[in-house]
Design a protein around this motif. Structure first.
Motif, PDB file in Angstrom:
ATOM      1  N   MET A  59       0.807  -1.215   0.000  1.00 16.31           N
ATOM      2  CA  MET A  59       0.000   0.000   0.000  1.00 16.31           C
ATOM      3  C   MET A  59       0.840   1.266   0.000  1.00 16.31           C
ATOM      4  O   MET A  59       0.349   2.352   0.278  1.00 16.31           O
ATOM      5  CB  MET A  59      -0.924  -0.018   1.216  1.00 16.31           C
ATOM      6  CG  MET A  59      -2.134  -0.903   0.970  1.00 16.31           C
ATOM      7  SD  MET A  59      -3.132  -1.097   2.468  1.00 16.31           S
ATOM      8  CE  MET A  59      -2.243  -2.394   3.304  1.00 16.31           C
TER       9      MET A  59
ATOM     10  N   ARG B 278       6.740  -0.513  -3.293  1.00 14.27           N
ATOM     11  CA  ARG B 278       5.796  -1.642  -3.331  1.00 14.27           C
ATOM     12  C   ARG B 278       6.506  -2.914  -3.798  1.00 14.27           C
ATOM     13  O   ARG B 278       6.177  -4.014  -3.364  1.00 14.27           O
ATOM     14  CB  ARG B 278       4.608  -1.322  -4.258  1.00 14.27           C
ATOM     15  CG  ARG B 278       3.726  -0.189  -3.721  1.00 14.27           C
ATOM     16  CD  ARG B 278       2.313  -0.197  -4.295  1.00 14.27           C
ATOM     17  NE  ARG B 278       2.219   0.137  -5.713  1.00 14.27           N
ATOM     18  CZ  ARG B 278       2.197   1.385  -6.205  1.00 14.27           C
ATOM     19  NH1 ARG B 278       2.277   2.425  -5.385  1.00 14.27           N
ATOM     20  NH2 ARG B 278       2.087   1.597  -7.491  1.00 14.27           N
TER      21      ARG B 278
ATOM     22  N   PRO C 184       0.854   1.917   4.628  1.00 12.59           N
ATOM     23  CA  PRO C 184      -0.100   3.039   4.639  1.00 12.59           C
ATOM     24  C   PRO C 184       0.349   4.154   5.601  1.00 12.59           C
ATOM     25  O   PRO C 184       0.152   5.336   5.315  1.00 12.59           O
ATOM     26  CB  PRO C 184      -1.412   2.396   5.108  1.00 12.59           C
ATOM     27  CG  PRO C 184      -1.086   1.029   5.595  1.00 12.59           C
ATOM     28  CD  PRO C 184       0.245   0.650   5.026  1.00 12.59           C
TER      29      PRO C 184
ATOM     30  N   ARG D  21      -5.956   2.823  -0.843  1.00  5.94           N
ATOM     31  CA  ARG D  21      -5.241   1.553  -0.771  1.00  5.94           C
ATOM     32  C   ARG D  21      -5.773   0.600   0.285  1.00  5.94           C
ATOM     33  O   ARG D  21      -5.034  -0.108   0.968  1.00  5.94           O
ATOM     34  CB  ARG D  21      -3.751   1.793  -0.514  1.00  5.94           C
ATOM     35  CG  ARG D  21      -3.129   2.543  -1.651  1.00  5.94           C
ATOM     36  CD  ARG D  21      -1.681   2.311  -1.827  1.00  5.94           C
ATOM     37  NE  ARG D  21      -1.412   2.541  -3.241  1.00  5.94           N
ATOM     38  CZ  ARG D  21      -1.366   1.614  -4.143  1.00  5.94           C
ATOM     39  NH1 ARG D  21      -1.511   0.355  -3.800  1.00  5.94           N
ATOM     40  NH2 ARG D  21      -1.144   1.890  -5.395  1.00  5.94           N
TER      41      ARG D  21
ATOM     42  N   ASN E  11      -7.149   0.494   3.286  1.00  5.65           N
ATOM     43  CA  ASN E  11      -7.045   0.521   4.740  1.00  5.65           C
ATOM     44  C   ASN E  11      -8.456   0.446   5.322  1.00  5.65           C
ATOM     45  O   ASN E  11      -9.354   1.133   4.877  1.00  5.65           O
ATOM     46  CB  ASN E  11      -6.375   1.831   5.171  1.00  5.65           C
ATOM     47  CG  ASN E  11      -5.817   1.739   6.569  1.00  5.65           C
ATOM     48  OD1 ASN E  11      -5.463   0.649   7.016  1.00  5.65           O
ATOM     49  ND2 ASN E  11      -5.729   2.863   7.236  1.00  5.65           N
TER      50      ASN E  11
ATOM     51  N   ALA F  42      -5.924  -2.342  -2.743  1.00  2.00           N
ATOM     52  CA  ALA F  42      -4.590  -2.894  -2.514  1.00  2.00           C
ATOM     53  C   ALA F  42      -3.994  -3.296  -3.860  1.00  2.00           C
ATOM     54  O   ALA F  42      -4.711  -3.636  -4.798  1.00  2.00           O
ATOM     55  CB  ALA F  42      -4.677  -4.098  -1.582  1.00  2.00           C
TER      56      ALA F  42
END
Lengths: 375, 375, 375, 375
Positions: free
Chosen positions: A309, A316, B17, B60, B62, B360
């Motif tokens: 993420m 990544r 994140p 993303r 979360n 993701a």
């Protein structure tokens, strides 16, 4: 986990005396650290009573706002409170004493252990640990005292494969401790994880060869110490304020946990330098064996998976096990070496250099020390 | 201090994140860390609202137990609570957004800042910081929004001497930020202390040359990064899980604090990697200027003086400034290099690689990234 | 190749004065080294006349068994003798003088070059090189003198990308040298190969931008010098007796040769630290362009292919290009750093510290130097 | 000194087969190297006959312009010629054979030694050396053959403190060699100086404990090898083409010479990696004991004294013993580690992997090796 070093960094323990008065002085800080280790997967809350014997607390000019008993009691309460938030056990710990180093008698040294023990019994800890002993003789005395309570006893020396400060091998140390009544034996502190596992392997082999039975424990440093001699990280020039470049990564901890488990060790923990995320890495590596992940893993992707993420695509791309497993992390310190020459003086208990005093070292004494250390 | 990294190690923030939901989820952990920095000598409690914009929180995949507003409000309350335990100020911070990176319009990006700002005003923070911007353009937008509140505004870029991601020099960045209304300008994160001080010196020179006036701030990493290119530590192969060997010692912090002070910087702090003892070292170095030591120094001897009470005489011999000031600490990692080759892709805002998505990263996307990173 | 350093290791040149009397004193040793470089693929035999100007030979108490003319003549004869064993050219070289450093006039300095030149003309060398100049001004004077002979002239400065000791950039230096009449310009000594290539690239860009034409040469050190400042390896604490860990491998030389060729440089050689096998590696890398391998390659397998005949199978497994190309060779020195802090005093021509004297440094002078170097 | 490696760098020996046909092919190069070592202070000229047994010369596809006898004879003549230029002795050497590794019988292996020996007797060398044996069994066979000539015999194993490839300790090896008739025993090659001295100390202690008498010799590598296992530098990933960063400085050699002398070793020399200046450093360190400096010291100031005549004052400040004695030289390679993981396969004589063949390794065989080395 390594309470003393972690709380020193957080501002609640003084490096040098390393005494645990924070249990009484700043309970919120100690409680919070207990909680973090619990979240990280720790199954044992060790009372924060390292160096909490009266002779140590009085030693070398530390101010005494709290009595030893008050500190030991507060530490027991905090450990129990947090242990009950999960399903952890509480272990009460004693460790080596300045009295032994100053050549006091067996009776005197045992009396010191007995005093701490009274608190542990009153507070009904689940089991007892005699830990951080450089001399197996003193550790045996401690086990003999602890044993009388009827509680299970663990015994852990701060030695490496070269043995204790009197040259007794890890194997012989372990046999003596088991014979004295320890159900769990092992090593803690002073050396890095793989060195400690090596020492415990030697212990296990000797105990089995002697036809005895025991469980095994290991609580190493979270510092790489390939350059240590028999006295461990105390002798490194970086101890205790320049050890940062040696701190293990979480991936080093995975290797350690696996290695320790494969060696037949079942009490796998950490000592100085361990932060909660190090313990979590141990728990994550052994999750297949334990059957579950620690609570704290809700904030941690397996082998870097959280990076899936990340904002940048090339970060990544690091979200995979083989990346982190094979990384050789740089120090960012091109002017520094990768190893040091330890500077111990080769003295041990019985040597005048090691007689302990209550007063702070005087300027004259310090000047003498500086001159000797230059030779 | 570096809340995100410190709380990641403690088990309350997820690397990747990096979002601050812990302010609402685990307030006791955030409160404790605030307290430790206060004890260490911090004069500003920065609200733990890094990456707390709604677009980032949603980004993303979360999970969203708390709204952005709830998190921002909780963070403000915690910062204020602890600030009042001492005499610290509270600063509310906004930082760069995925929306900017994904090429959203100035209006859209400003709306995001505005939303966070509403909470800061409601909670009446003492001043505002626009921090961690890689592109001066977005930072100027942020300053313009913050400025409207009438509160003092600080602006801090995560850039080094090479300038922002579009190649704008530190000097030009600073001039644009001051013109936009920032009273304090500087840099934070991405580079080590001396590199950051260098960048702020360039800012100061340009601001003065432009006939403008400003105060200066610096909040560097607590990691040595001699091998970084313009994008900073993100690009180091060790980011974020193998940075341990790069952690600065407290003595490195003394040098940093002095260097920053001498450069005319008066807001001297830290970012990722800073632990409370690092801030304490900064405060101790500048104690002559401030006139007092931080509370936390009750647990810390000046330049290692606490070692005067250590058990071993050769460790007591280390209780002196010149010992620690000249130490070149070893990494204990003879198989590792001292520097790395950063692996950034040289892309910046506007490049398709940097468009952000909410989901993701898929396995297919990851496989593509791995292959690209091997080239 | 690097005659001075190679012959120092073989026992025929004294480090410090670095003068080339061996050409007359021990011709067999100089002849043998010429032969080795010829076998390694060298196309130019440079006369061993470095620091063979009379003012240098007389300088600082060196005993004078041979006159400057005798040494220069012997060196020309040896170079020609070996050049004729293959099909190499002979180049006569002059370099910077103590007279310039001691602020003698243009006329005086030019007279010194003229004297050496008389020998080169008498011995009919094929072309001339003005090399190892730290100040472009002195190099221009040398080119002006050499130019008068009608022979082709090359000019090479011992500078890096930061420019000469008076701060003139490599580009400006090159333009001035070409305008003075040099057909070939470049750099030699003082920096490692990739740094030197970088400096020559800057020269080439500036010469082309100025609408001029030239050929380019590069003769770097065979030592890694990432830590040098503008004065180069002289300032490294390891100079000249502790440079071993910095010596380039043959595989480093392959990268250098390719990089230099790709930069458009066509006179690709080496300076201090180059041994015959380094030059052979350059010749092997460029064999596709030259169309043939050097004679010496009869004793060298391509990219380690000779190891196919090694006794141990795991060494035979190293007989491949990707193995050697990717190897990061260890220093075997865990107590040593990877970079040093150069200790130059920041002085240059015109500073009293650099006035040269004929007598050996006295003990009093040395004591003063030691004290200054400790500051 | 280390003829094979030195001549490889000069272009006359091929790495891999490492055979000494240069003695016949390029006598001028071999003669020159002999002379340099003589000038450097060597008292023994060792015939350049390493790996000159017929079975080795025929092995693995080396072209055979000269017979073994021709090579051995030429080598004897060169050694004698140069020895007579000074007052050095000539030693004829034999070393381990592929036949032994391929499990040939004692009779067959002894016949090979006998053949080389015939030349040494014909040329009347002063004494004999059986050197570079990994297995004491083969060394004993060699000593038994050499002994029959009546000449003094020295025996030197390429082992370290861990003992020979069959696990025989250095002490036991030495006792067996002395009993077989060697007057001088020691070690050569494979490990760095201090490691080799350590091994010879163990030999000396065991020989004395056994009530025997002998002299002792040591000829270590000029490479630092702290990371070697029992098989020595062969197993280092850098062997043989990336060893440069490990090369010892002349100052390292001073320490080695003193250490060896203090250990009671009186034949102190060098093996692979030694250049003439290394031997000169040994001779200079032991000049007080020998009573004179080597000829080559006319080109070398004591402990850097030549730098008193250097142009730059800060380099002149390095003209002193404590500077060079305490220098920790940097590698200039921040991307490289300081130690390597040796990659030996743990096989020894008797293992199929070590059977030797005459043909060059085929591509299929190489592919298999690459795959195994990756595991």
């Amino acid at each position: 986990g390594g309470f003393v070093f972690a709380l020193e960094k957080r501002g609640y323990v003084k490096a040098g005396p390393w005494t645990p008065e924070a249990a009484a002085e700043h309970p919120e800080a100690v409680r919070q650290l207990h909680r973090e280790f619990l979240r990280a997967g720790a199954n044992v809350m060790q009372t924060f009573t390292f160096y909490a014997s009266d002779d140590k607390l009085e030693n070398r000019g530390n101010k005494l706002t709290f009595t030893g008993a008050q500190i030991n009691e507060a530490a027991c309460d905090l450990a129990r409170e947090v242990a009950n938030e999960g399903d952890a056990l509480v272990a009460g710990g004693v460790c080596q004493t300045p009295s032994y180093l100053s050549c006091k008698s067996e009776t005197e040294v045992k009396a010191i252990f007995k005093k701490q023990l009274d608190v542990f019994i009153k507070k009904n800890v689940d089991f007892l640990i005699a830990e951080y002993f450089e001399h197996v003789e003193e550790a045996v005395w401690a086990v003999e005292v602890l044993k009388e309570t009827g509680k299970p006893v663990a015994a852990s020396l701060c030695i490496g494969p070269q043995g204790d400060m009197h040259g007794v091998s890890p194997g012989d140390c372990a046999v003596r401790l088991v014979k004295a009544g320890a159900q769990i034996v092992g090593v803690n502190c002073h050396f890095d994880p793989l060195t400690c596992v090596e020492a415990v392997k030697m212990m296990k082999a000797a105990v089995e060869k002697a036809g005895l039975k025991a469980h095994y424990m290991v609580q190493p440093l979270a510092y790489h110490t390939p350059d240590c001699n028999c006295q461990g990280f105390i002798d490194l020039p970086e101890f205790p304020f320049g050890l940062e470049p040696r701190i293990l990564t979480r991936w080093d901890m995975h290797k350690y946990a696996r290695e320790a488990y494969n060696a037949g060790i079942r009490f796998i923990g950490g000592c100085c330098g361990f932060e909660p995320y190090h313990i979590r890495a141990v728990a994550e590596e052994l999750a297949p064996e334990k059957g579950f992940l620690p609570t704290g893993s809700e904030k941690h992707g397996n082998w870097g998976a959280g990076l899936e993420m990340h904002t940048k695509p090339w970060v990544r791309a690091r979200a995979r096990r083989d990346y982190w497993e094979n990384l050789k992390p740089a120090s960012g310190r091109p002017l520094c070496p990768s190893m040091s020459s330890p500077d111990g003086w080769g003295v041990t208990k019985g040597d005048a250099d090691l007689m302990q005093q209550k007063e702070a070292t005087s300027q004259d004494q310090l000047k003498q020390l500086f001159n000797r250390s230059k030779c």
